[in-house]
Scaffold this motif. Structure first.
Motif, PDB file in Angstrom:
ATOM      1  N   PRO A 180       0.840  -1.205   0.000  1.00  0.00           N
ATOM      2  CA  PRO A 180       0.000   0.000   0.000  1.00  0.00           C
ATOM      3  C   PRO A 180       0.871   1.250   0.000  1.00  0.00           C
ATOM      4  CG  PRO A 180      -0.135  -1.188   2.102  1.00  0.00           C
ATOM      5  CD  PRO A 180       0.775  -1.959   1.247  1.00  0.00           C
ATOM      6  N   ALA A 181       0.332   2.305  -0.574  1.00  0.00           N
ATOM      7  CA  ALA A 181       1.044   3.581  -0.560  1.00  0.00           C
ATOM      8  C   ALA A 181       1.244   3.999   0.895  1.00  0.00           C
ATOM      9  CB  ALA A 181       0.220   4.621  -1.296  1.00  0.00           C
ATOM     10  N   ASP A 182       2.317   4.677   1.148  1.00  0.00           N
ATOM     11  CA  ASP A 182       2.590   5.121   2.511  1.00  0.00           C
ATOM     12  C   ASP A 182       1.694   6.312   2.841  1.00  0.00           C
ATOM     13  OD1 ASP A 182       3.490   5.790   4.940  1.00  0.00           O
ATOM     14  OD2 ASP A 182       5.586   6.058   4.387  1.00  0.00           O
ATOM     15  N   ALA A 183       0.541   5.971   3.464  1.00  0.00           N
ATOM     16  CA  ALA A 183      -0.450   7.011   3.750  1.00  0.00           C
ATOM     17  C   ALA A 183       0.013   7.948   4.852  1.00  0.00           C
ATOM     18  CB  ALA A 183      -1.778   6.374   4.120  1.00  0.00           C
ATOM     19  N   SER A 184       1.080   7.592   5.529  1.00  0.00           N
ATOM     20  CA  SER A 184       1.522   8.462   6.617  1.00  0.00           C
ATOM     21  C   SER A 184       2.510   9.512   6.109  1.00  0.00           C
ATOM     22  CB  SER A 184       2.153   7.648   7.739  1.00  0.00           C
ATOM     23  OG  SER A 184       3.391   7.126   7.328  1.00  0.00           O
ATOM     24  N   ALA A 185       2.689   9.557   4.766  1.00  0.00           N
ATOM     25  CA  ALA A 185       3.679  10.479   4.196  1.00  0.00           C
ATOM     26  C   ALA A 185       3.437  11.923   4.639  1.00  0.00           C
ATOM     27  CB  ALA A 185       3.672  10.379   2.674  1.00  0.00           C
ATOM     28  N   ALA A 186       2.156  12.329   4.600  1.00  0.00           N
ATOM     29  CA  ALA A 186       1.848  13.712   4.963  1.00  0.00           C
ATOM     30  C   ALA A 186       2.271  13.983   6.403  1.00  0.00           C
ATOM     31  CB  ALA A 186       0.348  13.956   4.808  1.00  0.00           C
ATOM     32  N   LEU A 187       1.986  13.005   7.250  1.00  0.00           N
ATOM     33  CA  LEU A 187       2.320  13.155   8.659  1.00  0.00           C
ATOM     34  C   LEU A 187       3.837  13.193   8.854  1.00  0.00           C
ATOM     35  CD1 LEU A 187       0.987  13.480  11.293  1.00  0.00           C
ATOM     36  CD2 LEU A 187       0.855  11.028  11.535  1.00  0.00           C
ATOM     37  N   ARG A 188       4.497  12.307   8.142  1.00  0.00           N
ATOM     38  CA  ARG A 188       5.956  12.277   8.253  1.00  0.00           C
ATOM     39  C   ARG A 188       6.559  13.608   7.812  1.00  0.00           C
ATOM     40  NH1 ARG A 188       7.982   6.885   8.850  1.00  0.00           N
ATOM     41  NH2 ARG A 188       6.217   5.483   8.700  1.00  0.00           N
ATOM     42  N   ALA A 189       5.991  14.146   6.749  1.00  0.00           N
ATOM     43  CA  ALA A 189       6.499  15.425   6.259  1.00  0.00           C
ATOM     44  C   ALA A 189       6.284  16.499   7.322  1.00  0.00           C
ATOM     45  CB  ALA A 189       5.792  15.803   4.960  1.00  0.00           C
ATOM     46  N   ALA A 190       5.092  16.451   7.951  1.00  0.00           N
ATOM     47  CA  ALA A 190       4.786  17.443   8.980  1.00  0.00           C
ATOM     48  C   ALA A 190       5.736  17.317  10.169  1.00  0.00           C
ATOM     49  CB  ALA A 190       3.341  17.287   9.440  1.00  0.00           C
ATOM     50  N   LEU A 191       6.241  16.097  10.361  1.00  0.00           N
ATOM     51  CA  LEU A 191       7.085  15.844  11.523  1.00  0.00           C
ATOM     52  C   LEU A 191       8.567  15.995  11.216  1.00  0.00           C
ATOM     53  CD1 LEU A 191       5.250  12.719  12.920  1.00  0.00           C
ATOM     54  CD2 LEU A 191       5.501  14.914  14.057  1.00  0.00           C
ATOM     55  N   ALA A 192       8.884  16.233   9.945  1.00  0.00           N
ATOM     56  CA  ALA A 192      10.283  16.189   9.521  1.00  0.00           C
ATOM     57  C   ALA A 192      11.187  17.072  10.378  1.00  0.00           C
ATOM     58  CB  ALA A 192      10.380  16.573   8.051  1.00  0.00           C
ATOM     59  N   GLY A 193      10.704  18.269  10.703  1.00  0.00           N
ATOM     60  CA  GLY A 193      11.585  19.178  11.415  1.00  0.00           C
ATOM     61  C   GLY A 193      11.481  19.092  12.934  1.00  0.00           C
ATOM     62  N   VAL A 194      10.736  18.091  13.422  1.00  0.00           N
ATOM     63  CA  VAL A 194      10.452  18.052  14.861  1.00  0.00           C
ATOM     64  C   VAL A 194      11.690  17.673  15.666  1.00  0.00           C
ATOM     65  CG1 VAL A 194       9.268  16.642  16.587  1.00  0.00           C
ATOM     66  CG2 VAL A 194       7.976  17.662  14.731  1.00  0.00           C
ATOM     67  N   ASP A 195      11.946  18.438  16.703  1.00  0.00           N
ATOM     68  CA  ASP A 195      13.046  18.126  17.606  1.00  0.00           C
ATOM     69  C   ASP A 195      12.580  17.022  18.552  1.00  0.00           C
ATOM     70  OD1 ASP A 195      14.723  18.040  19.758  1.00  0.00           O
ATOM     71  OD2 ASP A 195      14.455  20.136  20.357  1.00  0.00           O
ATOM     72  N   PRO A 196      13.256  15.861  18.542  1.00  0.00           N
ATOM     73  CA  PRO A 196      12.774  14.722  19.320  1.00  0.00           C
ATOM     74  C   PRO A 196      12.694  14.986  20.818  1.00  0.00           C
ATOM     75  CG  PRO A 196      14.905  14.242  18.271  1.00  0.00           C
ATOM     76  CD  PRO A 196      14.480  15.575  17.798  1.00  0.00           C
ATOM     77  N   GLY A 197      13.433  15.986  21.292  1.00  0.00           N
ATOM     78  CA  GLY A 197      13.421  16.253  22.733  1.00  0.00           C
ATOM     79  C   GLY A 197      12.254  17.135  23.148  1.00  0.00           C
ATOM     80  N   ARG A 198      11.522  17.644  22.176  1.00  0.00           N
ATOM     81  CA  ARG A 198      10.483  18.621  22.478  1.00  0.00           C
ATOM     82  C   ARG A 198       9.115  17.942  22.509  1.00  0.00           C
ATOM     83  NH1 ARG A 198       7.244  21.713  19.457  1.00  0.00           N
ATOM     84  NH2 ARG A 198       7.968  20.816  17.526  1.00  0.00           N
ATOM     85  N   ARG A 199       8.226  18.458  23.318  1.00  0.00           N
ATOM     86  CA  ARG A 199       6.853  17.922  23.339  1.00  0.00           C
ATOM     87  C   ARG A 199       5.952  18.821  22.511  1.00  0.00           C
ATOM     88  NH1 ARG A 199       4.702  14.317  27.774  1.00  0.00           N
ATOM     89  NH2 ARG A 199       6.492  12.979  28.066  1.00  0.00           N
ATOM     90  N   PRO A 200       5.006  18.243  21.787  1.00  0.00           N
ATOM     91  CA  PRO A 200       4.142  19.074  20.962  1.00  0.00           C
ATOM     92  C   PRO A 200       3.122  19.818  21.817  1.00  0.00           C
ATOM     93  CG  PRO A 200       3.447  16.783  20.860  1.00  0.00           C
ATOM     94  CD  PRO A 200       4.666  16.818  21.734  1.00  0.00           C
ATOM     95  N   GLY A 201       2.710  20.975  21.353  1.00  0.00           N
ATOM     96  CA  GLY A 201       1.643  21.722  22.023  1.00  0.00           C
ATOM     97  C   GLY A 201       0.299  21.275  21.504  1.00  0.00           C
ATOM     98  N   PRO A 202      -0.800  21.646  22.192  1.00  0.00           N
ATOM     99  CA  PRO A 202      -2.133  21.170  21.811  1.00  0.00           C
ATOM    100  C   PRO A 202      -2.524  21.506  20.373  1.00  0.00           C
ATOM    101  CG  PRO A 202      -2.207  22.333  23.925  1.00  0.00           C
ATOM    102  CD  PRO A 202      -0.819  22.473  23.404  1.00  0.00           C
ATOM    103  N   GLY A 203      -2.262  22.723  19.915  1.00  0.00           N
ATOM    104  CA  GLY A 203      -2.652  23.118  18.553  1.00  0.00           C
ATOM    105  C   GLY A 203      -1.922  22.271  17.524  1.00  0.00           C
ATOM    106  N   GLU A 204      -0.636  22.087  17.780  1.00  0.00           N
ATOM    107  CA  GLU A 204       0.206  21.316  16.876  1.00  0.00           C
ATOM    108  C   GLU A 204      -0.294  19.879  16.768  1.00  0.00           C
ATOM    109  OE1 GLU A 204       5.048  20.740  16.591  1.00  0.00           O
ATOM    110  OE2 GLU A 204       4.110  21.440  18.420  1.00  0.00           O
ATOM    111  N   VAL A 205      -0.700  19.347  17.895  1.00  0.00           N
ATOM    112  CA  VAL A 205      -1.165  17.959  17.916  1.00  0.00           C
ATOM    113  C   VAL A 205      -2.414  17.802  17.061  1.00  0.00           C
ATOM    114  CG1 VAL A 205      -2.196  16.189  19.373  1.00  0.00           C
ATOM    115  CG2 VAL A 205      -0.121  17.349  20.099  1.00  0.00           C
ATOM    116  N   ALA A 206      -3.326  18.755  17.175  1.00  0.00           N
ATOM    117  CA  ALA A 206      -4.557  18.681  16.371  1.00  0.00           C
ATOM    118  C   ALA A 206      -4.200  18.637  14.890  1.00  0.00           C
ATOM    119  CB  ALA A 206      -5.461  19.867  16.680  1.00  0.00           C
ATOM    120  N   GLY A 207      -3.232  19.462  14.480  1.00  0.00           N
ATOM    121  CA  GLY A 207      -2.798  19.483  13.088  1.00  0.00           C
ATOM    122  C   GLY A 207      -2.212  18.148  12.670  1.00  0.00           C
TER     123      GLY A 207
END
Ligand SMILES: *Cc1c(COP(=O)(O)O)cnc(C)c1O
Length: 482
Positions: free
Chosen positions: A407-434
């Motif tokens: 199957p196509a990698d349906a999580s691609a959009a999510l992965r792209a959104a996460l590309a710049g995420v610093d692993p040590g940081r926690r997401p804020g509520p607005g970001e999580v909704a996105g």
């Protein structure tokens, strides 16, 4: 919803409640390989009636409901005998594995306050395969927790690594029998030796395995000793709402002796109401779960449980052989019980879970953690035994399908959104909704296929995963409007 202005007829209300189950997992059909422990129709009927018989009695005060005390002492006695305790052993009936583990950790914390005054902040050493409820206990009780690497091949606790991890604040060691994820028994004898040598407590989490493992041993499986007779073991927990098939809300926590259990019990006379003494977390509580557990233990009896164990063991062996024979799948570790985890090197296991769901099966995805890759978990229930061949056939078919047309990698959009995420940081509520929206989930509506969500969670650092889950739950539970 509002409280209705006028009351309704019981038959109407019950029909309404029944209708609400329509979208639930149809667990009675035996096609669900996690979450449920189905004892069959006759036992289920008995459990309902026993539960209802004691539904209104209050376990808050055993001096006015002596039946509650007697039922609990009976059930704890059966557990003590089953888990090789002795005349010093005492225990409590709790609402589940989580409560048993929270109380085991509280007992250790308060024991340390009395007996290890040099300890500044008590700490639990947990194999990385140890149940999430220990993390929850540490979180609730403000106790430290340190995870210890397990053997990367067997997924069992590593005694040498455990010994090396002991620090000045360590008060409690933990071993599982069995671990939920891989269904394997930790080396409890070795952990017991370390506990004795270093003056530590050792809790055996037999929430999953405590009931069934002794039967598997009687049937010839090489189950290592894990029970209370092992030197160094100071407490052990066993869920009755798993393979004893009791109604949900039934677990037992046993302690080596009453001197240790004292640290579990809470009393309060510092207020103006009735005197409070609570061995467990709940105060007002139904006696229903104890009565239902008592009833089901009497219903099957030792012979009945042994027969169930025989059928489940035989089915588990067929499943392990069958999975081993499907190209591309491999069983993780060498499970002693009826829990099997398998991974794949060439198909995505999260898509495999969805493909099985499309074929009418519920199997459970497990995220990667430490040496354990992303995998699929199966718990073999007596009600599922008759479906083993059909399950294996569909599994083989699903793997073939995914291999032929990945199957196509349906999580691609999510992965792209996460590309710049610093692993040590926690997401804020607005970001999580996105992020959730990018994965196809919005508010309380989940997409039919969960693979993109599981893939995305799996790709995230643990702290980020957790923050995402918290935000999700915070969205999910919202009061219904008018
Ligand atoms: C199920 C389980 C628990 C937690 O039990 P709950 O009854 O779900 O609270 C703890 N440890 C293990 C090994 C388990 O399988």
């Amino acid at each position: 919803m509002r409280i209705p202005a006028k009351g309704r007829r019981p038959d109407e209300i019950l029909a309404d409640l029944e209708a609400r189950k329509a979208a639930d997992l149809p667990w009675r059909d035996g096609r669900t390989w996690a979450y449920v422990y189905d004892p069959g129709a006759e036992a289920e009927d008995l459990i309902h009636r026993a539960y209802a018989l004691y539904l209104g009695e209050n376990g808050l005060d055993p001096t006015v409901f002596p039946s509650a005390l007697a039922l609990e002492n009976d059930v704890v006695g059966m557990a003590r005998d089953h888990l090789r305790g002795d005349e010093r052993t005492v225990g409590s009936f709790t609402s589940g594995g989580t409560e048993s583990l929270i109380l085991a950790v509280k007992t250790a914390r308060d024991w340390a306050r009395e007996h290890r005054p040099g300890v500044r902040r008590p700490e639990v050493l947990l194999p990385e395969t140890g149940h999430a409820a220990f993390h929850k206990a540490a979180h609730y009780l403000d106790v430290g927790i340190r995870t210890v690497p397990v053997d990367p091949r067997t997924f069992r606790a590593d005694p040498a690594a455990t010994r090396a991890a002991i620090g000045a604040n360590t008060v409690l060691l933990v071993g599982s029998a069995v671990s939920y994820a891989h269904g394997v028994v930790d080396p409890i004898r070795e952990l017991g030796e370390i506990a004795l040598e270093r003056g530590l407590l050792l809790h055996v989490d037999a929430c999953m395995g405590g009931f069934l493992l002794p039967y598997f041993r009687r049937l010839g499986v090489a189950v290592p000793d894990f029970e209370l007779h092992v030197p160094g073991v100071t407490s052990i927990s066993m869920d009755l709402h798993k393979y004893a098939f009791a109604a949900k809300g039934a677990s037992v926590l046993l302690h080596r002796d009453a001197a240790l259990r004292r640290h579990q019990i809470y009393a309060c006379a510092d207020w103006s109401g009735y005197t409070v003494v609570n061995p467990t977390i709940q105060s007002t509580k139904s006696v229903g779960p104890v009565a239902a557990a008592w009833a089901v233990l009497h219903h099957f009896g030792d012979e009945g449980y042994l027969a169930i164990a025989r059928s489940v063991l035989e089915a588990t062996r067929r499943i392990r052989r069958g999975i081993g024979a499907i190209p591309g799948l491999r069983v993780l570790g060498d499970p002693e019980m009826n829990l099997v985890a398998f991974a794949s090197d060439d198909v995505d296991v999260f898509h495999l879970v969805d493909a099985m769901r499309d074929r009418g099966w519920y199997v459970q995805p497990q995220l990667s953690r430490g040496p354990s890759p992303a995998n699929v978990h199966l718990s073999v229930n007596p009600a599922s035994v008759r479906h083993v061949d059909a399950l294996l056939a569909d599994l083989e078919d699903a793997v073939r399908g995914l291999r032929e047309s990945p199957p196509a990698d349906a999580s691609a959009a999510l992965r792209a959104a996460l590309a710049g995420v610093d692993p040590g940081r926690r997401p804020g509520p607005g970001e999580v909704a996105g992020l959730l929206a990018a994965a196809g989930a919005s508010g309380s509506s989940l997409p039919g296929h969960m693979a993109p969500i599981h893939q995305a969670l799996d790709a995230l650092p643990v702290g980020f995963r957790e923050a995402l889950l918290v935000e999700y739950a915070n969205e999910l539970f919202r009061p219904t409007g008018d």
